[in-house]
Design a protein around this motif. Structure first.
Motif, PDB file in Angstrom:
ATOM      1  N   ASP A   1      19.709   7.939  -7.286  1.00  0.00           N
ATOM      2  CA  ASP A   1      19.374   9.204  -6.642  1.00  0.00           C
ATOM      3  C   ASP A   1      17.868   9.394  -6.474  1.00  0.00           C
ATOM      4  OD1 ASP A   1      18.863   9.401  -9.332  1.00  0.00           O
ATOM      5  OD2 ASP A   1      19.601  11.458  -9.542  1.00  0.00           O
ATOM      6  N   GLU A   2      17.097   8.325  -6.650  1.00  0.00           N
ATOM      7  CA  GLU A   2      15.650   8.414  -6.551  1.00  0.00           C
ATOM      8  C   GLU A   2      15.125   7.733  -5.295  1.00  0.00           C
ATOM      9  OE1 GLU A   2      14.303   8.547 -11.247  1.00  0.00           O
ATOM     10  OE2 GLU A   2      14.520   6.597 -10.261  1.00  0.00           O
ATOM     11  N   THR A   3      13.965   8.200  -4.838  1.00  0.00           N
ATOM     12  CA  THR A   3      13.274   7.577  -3.708  1.00  0.00           C
ATOM     13  C   THR A   3      12.286   6.550  -4.235  1.00  0.00           C
ATOM     14  OG1 THR A   3      13.431   9.592  -2.372  1.00  0.00           O
ATOM     15  CG2 THR A   3      11.739   7.995  -1.738  1.00  0.00           C
ATOM     16  N   GLN A   4      12.384   5.342  -3.720  1.00  0.00           N
ATOM     17  CA  GLN A   4      11.491   4.270  -4.172  1.00  0.00           C
ATOM     18  C   GLN A   4      10.090   4.475  -3.608  1.00  0.00           C
ATOM     19  OE1 GLN A   4      12.839   0.056  -3.959  1.00  0.00           O
ATOM     20  NE2 GLN A   4      10.966  -0.268  -2.780  1.00  0.00           N
ATOM     21  N   VAL A   5       9.099   4.545  -4.491  1.00  0.00           N
ATOM     22  CA  VAL A   5       7.695   4.701  -4.105  1.00  0.00           C
ATOM     23  C   VAL A   5       6.877   3.661  -4.868  1.00  0.00           C
ATOM     24  CG1 VAL A   5       5.699   6.240  -4.021  1.00  0.00           C
ATOM     25  CG2 VAL A   5       8.017   7.182  -3.757  1.00  0.00           C
ATOM     26  N   VAL A   6       6.123   2.854  -4.138  1.00  0.00           N
ATOM     27  CA  VAL A   6       5.259   1.835  -4.740  1.00  0.00           C
ATOM     28  C   VAL A   6       3.837   2.083  -4.259  1.00  0.00           C
ATOM     29  CG1 VAL A   6       4.736  -0.631  -4.903  1.00  0.00           C
ATOM     30  CG2 VAL A   6       7.122   0.149  -4.906  1.00  0.00           C
ATOM     31  N   ILE A   7       2.881   2.092  -5.187  1.00  0.00           N
ATOM     32  CA  ILE A   7       1.487   2.354  -4.848  1.00  0.00           C
ATOM     33  C   ILE A   7       0.634   1.149  -5.233  1.00  0.00           C
ATOM     34  CG2 ILE A   7      -0.492   3.873  -5.248  1.00  0.00           C
ATOM     35  CD1 ILE A   7       1.478   6.110  -5.905  1.00  0.00           C
ATOM     36  N   GLY A   8      -0.190   0.682  -4.263  1.00  0.00           N
ATOM     37  CA  GLY A   8      -1.098  -0.433  -4.520  1.00  0.00           C
ATOM     38  C   GLY A   8      -2.536   0.026  -4.372  1.00  0.00           C
ATOM     39  N   GLY A   9      -3.412  -0.849  -4.675  1.00  0.00           N
ATOM     40  CA  GLY A   9      -3.334  -2.298  -4.713  1.00  0.00           C
ATOM     41  C   GLY A   9      -3.431  -2.828  -3.273  1.00  0.00           C
ATOM     42  N   ASP A  10      -3.615  -4.149  -3.151  1.00  0.00           N
ATOM     43  CA  ASP A  10      -3.683  -4.691  -1.800  1.00  0.00           C
ATOM     44  C   ASP A  10      -2.299  -4.645  -1.149  1.00  0.00           C
ATOM     45  OD1 ASP A  10      -2.276  -7.256  -1.657  1.00  0.00           O
ATOM     46  OD2 ASP A  10      -3.845  -8.108  -2.906  1.00  0.00           O
ATOM     47  N   HIS A  11      -2.293  -4.801   0.184  1.00  0.00           N
ATOM     48  CA  HIS A  11      -1.070  -4.520   0.928  1.00  0.00           C
ATOM     49  C   HIS A  11       0.057  -5.490   0.598  1.00  0.00           C
ATOM     50  CE1 HIS A  11       0.335  -2.471   4.907  1.00  0.00           C
ATOM     51  NE2 HIS A  11       1.309  -2.562   4.040  1.00  0.00           N
ATOM     52  N   SER A  12      -0.263  -6.624   0.016  1.00  0.00           N
ATOM     53  CA  SER A  12       0.798  -7.585  -0.287  1.00  0.00           C
ATOM     54  C   SER A  12       1.770  -7.081  -1.351  1.00  0.00           C
ATOM     55  CB  SER A  12       0.213  -8.934  -0.698  1.00  0.00           C
ATOM     56  OG  SER A  12      -0.520  -8.846  -1.889  1.00  0.00           O
ATOM     57  N   VAL A  13       1.438  -6.008  -2.084  1.00  0.00           N
ATOM     58  CA  VAL A  13       2.421  -5.426  -3.010  1.00  0.00           C
ATOM     59  C   VAL A  13       3.632  -4.910  -2.241  1.00  0.00           C
ATOM     60  CG1 VAL A  13       0.629  -4.786  -4.674  1.00  0.00           C
ATOM     61  CG2 VAL A  13       1.448  -3.082  -3.047  1.00  0.00           C
ATOM     62  N   ALA A  14       3.433  -4.639  -0.936  1.00  0.00           N
ATOM     63  CA  ALA A  14       4.546  -4.158  -0.119  1.00  0.00           C
ATOM     64  C   ALA A  14       5.648  -5.198   0.020  1.00  0.00           C
ATOM     65  CB  ALA A  14       4.041  -3.748   1.264  1.00  0.00           C
ATOM     66  N   LEU A  15       5.319  -6.467  -0.135  1.00  0.00           N
ATOM     67  CA  LEU A  15       6.338  -7.509  -0.028  1.00  0.00           C
ATOM     68  C   LEU A  15       7.426  -7.294  -1.066  1.00  0.00           C
ATOM     69  CD1 LEU A  15       7.330 -10.097   1.309  1.00  0.00           C
ATOM     70  CD2 LEU A  15       5.908 -11.395  -0.298  1.00  0.00           C
ATOM     71  N   ALA A  16       7.024  -7.090  -2.305  1.00  0.00           N
ATOM     72  CA  ALA A  16       8.002  -6.830  -3.368  1.00  0.00           C
ATOM     73  C   ALA A  16       8.719  -5.509  -3.138  1.00  0.00           C
ATOM     74  CB  ALA A  16       7.310  -6.833  -4.726  1.00  0.00           C
ATOM     75  N   SER A  17       7.972  -4.506  -2.703  1.00  0.00           N
ATOM     76  CA  SER A  17       8.553  -3.189  -2.448  1.00  0.00           C
ATOM     77  C   SER A  17       9.650  -3.249  -1.396  1.00  0.00           C
ATOM     78  CB  SER A  17       7.436  -2.235  -2.006  1.00  0.00           C
ATOM     79  OG  SER A  17       7.949  -1.006  -1.552  1.00  0.00           O
ATOM     80  N   ILE A  18       9.378  -3.933  -0.296  1.00  0.00           N
ATOM     81  CA  ILE A  18      10.337  -4.008   0.807  1.00  0.00           C
ATOM     82  C   ILE A  18      11.540  -4.867   0.428  1.00  0.00           C
ATOM     83  CG2 ILE A  18      10.665  -4.848   3.173  1.00  0.00           C
ATOM     84  CD1 ILE A  18       7.661  -4.064   3.617  1.00  0.00           C
TER      85      ILE A  18
END
Length: 217
Positions: A13-30
């Motif tokens: 029931d939670e919204t996934q939010v990831v904060i970086g850091g360089d943009h490549s952290v988005a790879l794991a997030s996505i």
């Protein structure tokens, strides 16, 4: 490891939010979100001043940060990294917003793959058309992931980032877009490239907080 950390820390029931850091952290997030969503029903809104879709042959720096997004859509030359995302996202499932700083190879890549990018000039010229495109995109997918690079903003607003944009978007351009995106019933997001150690950090952090609150309201 980061993919697992993200997945294991999130409840249904939670919204996934990831904060970086360089943009490549988005790879794991996505990828973490893709593991829970059909790729055909997964829409990706990329808000940035860089495309991040080069391969190592065409990259001048060979830095992974400029290539990582390619892993999401195409086979990557490093197979260990490629295997992190075996179920590639169709390129038709991505919508870019930003005054992208492109070289000739990147411009051709966008054309060849028919990837839509909406610039500030286009937004100012015909807001109705842009928001119709955005609304149609939002309606087409069951889940929307927003990858937001703070350097999409003009350098007059954002200095504490890796590569400030010489000609970026302004707050009045971005927040109406976020207001529409946040109405989608299923979103996840990452916000990246805030560097609190650089000059102008307090202003950059304050704007980043407004972005997060706009998407999560």
């Amino acid at each position: 490891e980061f993919i697992r950390i993200i997945s294991d820390s999130q409840h249904n029931d939670e919204t996934q939010v990831v904060i970086g850091g360089d943009h490549s952290v988005a790879l794991a997030s996505i990828i973490a979100q893709l593991e829970k969503t059909d790729k055909e029903k997964f829409g990706l809104i990329w808000i940035d001043s860089h495309i991040d879709l080069l391969d190592s042959f065409h990259s001048a720096t060979k830095n992974f940060i400029g290539m990582f997004a390619r892993v999401l859509f195409y086979d990557f030359e490093n197979n260990d990294i490629n295997l992190l995302c075996p179920n590639k996202i169709p390129v038709t499932n991505v919508l870019y917003f930003g005054n992208l700083e492109l070289n000739e190879i990147e411009e051709q890549f966008l054309k060849d793959n028919q990837i839509t990018n909406i610039t500030r000039k286009e937004l100012l010229k015909n807001k109705t058309s842009v928001f119709n495109k955005l609304n149609n995109f939002l309606l087409h997918f069951d889940h929307i992931h927003v990858s937001f690079d703070i350097d999409v903003f003009d350098q007059s607003l954002v200095q504490a980032t890796g590569t400030p944009s010489l000609s970026g978007f302004f707050a009045e351009d971005i927040f109406p877009i976020l207001d529409r995106v946040c109405r989608h019933p299923h979103i996840s997001l990452d916000l990246v490239e805030v560097n609190p150690q650089k000059s102008g950090a307090s202003e950059t952090i304050a704007l980043a907080k407004k972005v997060l609150l706009s998407l999560l309201k």
